[in-house]
Design a protein around this motif. Sequence first.
Motif, PDB file in Angstrom:
ATOM      1  N   GLU A  59      13.799 -45.110 -49.456  1.00  0.00           N
ATOM      2  CA  GLU A  59      12.763 -44.419 -50.013  1.00  0.00           C
ATOM      3  C   GLU A  59      11.858 -43.737 -48.763  1.00  0.00           C
ATOM      4  O   GLU A  59      11.398 -42.670 -48.954  1.00  0.00           O
ATOM      5  CB  GLU A  59      11.715 -45.198 -50.769  1.00  0.00           C
ATOM      6  N   GLN A  60      11.800 -44.558 -47.622  1.00  0.00           N
ATOM      7  CA  GLN A  60      11.374 -44.039 -46.361  1.00  0.00           C
ATOM      8  C   GLN A  60      12.010 -42.650 -45.956  1.00  0.00           C
ATOM      9  O   GLN A  60      11.624 -41.852 -45.802  1.00  0.00           O
ATOM     10  CB  GLN A  60      11.244 -45.098 -45.406  1.00  0.00           C
ATOM     11  N   ASP A  61      13.447 -42.833 -45.959  1.00  0.00           N
ATOM     12  CA  ASP A  61      14.150 -41.696 -45.427  1.00  0.00           C
ATOM     13  C   ASP A  61      14.189 -40.443 -46.388  1.00  0.00           C
ATOM     14  O   ASP A  61      13.996 -39.400 -45.842  1.00  0.00           O
ATOM     15  CB  ASP A  61      15.737 -42.042 -45.373  1.00  0.00           C
ATOM     16  N   ALA A  62      13.838 -40.619 -47.789  1.00  0.00           N
ATOM     17  CA  ALA A  62      13.310 -39.374 -48.500  1.00  0.00           C
ATOM     18  C   ALA A  62      12.009 -38.606 -48.144  1.00  0.00           C
ATOM     19  O   ALA A  62      12.023 -37.631 -48.556  1.00  0.00           O
ATOM     20  CB  ALA A  62      13.401 -39.821 -50.045  1.00  0.00           C
ATOM     21  N   GLN A  63      11.353 -39.563 -47.356  1.00  0.00           N
ATOM     22  CA  GLN A  63       9.910 -39.039 -47.097  1.00  0.00           C
ATOM     23  C   GLN A  63       9.799 -38.546 -45.822  1.00  0.00           C
ATOM     24  O   GLN A  63       8.789 -37.703 -45.368  1.00  0.00           O
ATOM     25  CB  GLN A  63       8.857 -39.908 -47.193  1.00  0.00           C
ATOM     26  N   LEU A  64      10.904 -38.540 -45.046  1.00  0.00           N
ATOM     27  CA  LEU A  64      10.914 -37.713 -43.690  1.00  0.00           C
ATOM     28  C   LEU A  64      10.777 -36.336 -43.602  1.00  0.00           C
ATOM     29  O   LEU A  64      11.185 -35.731 -44.535  1.00  0.00           O
ATOM     30  CB  LEU A  64      12.597 -38.118 -42.767  1.00  0.00           C
ATOM     31  N   ASN A  65       9.792 -36.334 -42.683  1.00  0.00           N
ATOM     32  CA  ASN A  65       9.504 -34.538 -42.256  1.00  0.00           C
ATOM     33  C   ASN A  65       8.561 -34.097 -43.483  1.00  0.00           C
ATOM     34  O   ASN A  65       8.611 -32.807 -43.608  1.00  0.00           O
ATOM     35  CB  ASN A  65      10.709 -33.770 -42.128  1.00  0.00           C
ATOM     36  N   ARG A  66       8.310 -34.756 -44.334  1.00  0.00           N
ATOM     37  CA  ARG A  66       7.291 -34.261 -45.429  1.00  0.00           C
ATOM     38  C   ARG A  66       5.888 -34.536 -44.942  1.00  0.00           C
ATOM     39  O   ARG A  66       5.523 -35.686 -44.950  1.00  0.00           O
ATOM     40  CB  ARG A  66       7.575 -35.071 -46.796  1.00  0.00           C
ATOM     41  N   SER A  67       5.028 -33.256 -45.273  1.00  0.00           N
ATOM     42  CA  SER A  67       3.519 -33.694 -44.782  1.00  0.00           C
ATOM     43  C   SER A  67       2.952 -34.329 -46.133  1.00  0.00           C
ATOM     44  O   SER A  67       3.067 -33.679 -47.013  1.00  0.00           O
ATOM     45  CB  SER A  67       3.072 -32.346 -44.177  1.00  0.00           C
ATOM     46  N   VAL A  68       1.943 -35.012 -45.744  1.00  0.00           N
ATOM     47  CA  VAL A  68       0.973 -35.605 -46.801  1.00  0.00           C
ATOM     48  C   VAL A  68      -0.348 -35.498 -46.308  1.00  0.00           C
ATOM     49  O   VAL A  68      -0.706 -35.866 -45.099  1.00  0.00           O
ATOM     50  CB  VAL A  68       1.417 -37.051 -47.051  1.00  0.00           C
ATOM     51  N   SER A  69      -0.998 -34.866 -47.255  1.00  0.00           N
ATOM     52  CA  SER A  69      -2.675 -34.603 -47.063  1.00  0.00           C
ATOM     53  C   SER A  69      -3.297 -35.957 -47.521  1.00  0.00           C
ATOM     54  O   SER A  69      -2.996 -36.390 -48.695  1.00  0.00           O
ATOM     55  CB  SER A  69      -3.033 -33.477 -47.719  1.00  0.00           C
ATOM     56  N   LEU A  70      -4.094 -36.391 -46.881  1.00  0.00           N
ATOM     57  CA  LEU A  70      -5.158 -37.582 -47.390  1.00  0.00           C
ATOM     58  C   LEU A  70      -6.330 -37.388 -46.716  1.00  0.00           C
ATOM     59  O   LEU A  70      -6.541 -36.914 -45.868  1.00  0.00           O
ATOM     60  CB  LEU A  70      -4.287 -38.818 -46.903  1.00  0.00           C
ATOM     61  N   ARG A  71      -7.432 -38.356 -47.339  1.00  0.00           N
ATOM     62  CA  ARG A  71      -8.948 -38.265 -46.838  1.00  0.00           C
ATOM     63  C   ARG A  71      -8.805 -39.759 -46.184  1.00  0.00           C
ATOM     64  O   ARG A  71      -8.781 -40.795 -47.175  1.00  0.00           O
ATOM     65  CB  ARG A  71      -9.782 -38.130 -47.774  1.00  0.00           C
ATOM     66  N   LEU A  72      -9.311 -39.977 -44.941  1.00  0.00           N
ATOM     67  CA  LEU A  72      -9.769 -41.150 -44.367  1.00  0.00           C
ATOM     68  C   LEU A  72     -11.094 -41.364 -44.356  1.00  0.00           C
ATOM     69  O   LEU A  72     -11.770 -40.428 -44.090  1.00  0.00           O
ATOM     70  CB  LEU A  72      -9.196 -41.412 -43.028  1.00  0.00           C
TER      71      LEU A  72
END
Length: 85
Positions: A59-72
């Motif tokens: 699952e982690q490998d599938a997320q490689l190099n994908r940008s994710v926007s979030l608010r902290l």
Amino acid sequence: LPSRSSGLSGGIDNFYFPSWMEGEWDVIQTLVSTQTPLGIKYVGGPSGSEEIARKSLKEQDAQLNRSVSLRLRFIKTKWGVAEDR
């Protein structure tokens, strides 16, 4: 960064940040690599299941190099500024 266990969060340690971090931040994060230097048994949850670890890594490998926007959000506490979890 300083850390302190408050006892108020079930013993979870918090990291404390400079005062200028207080507030909300729009963030973009990108996972660029994953490593398991101690082996996959530490990825498989409390039981150390290698099957769960392999699925998690896939699952982690599938997320490689994908940008994710979030608010902290960082809030002021009596000990300093901490991430609002």
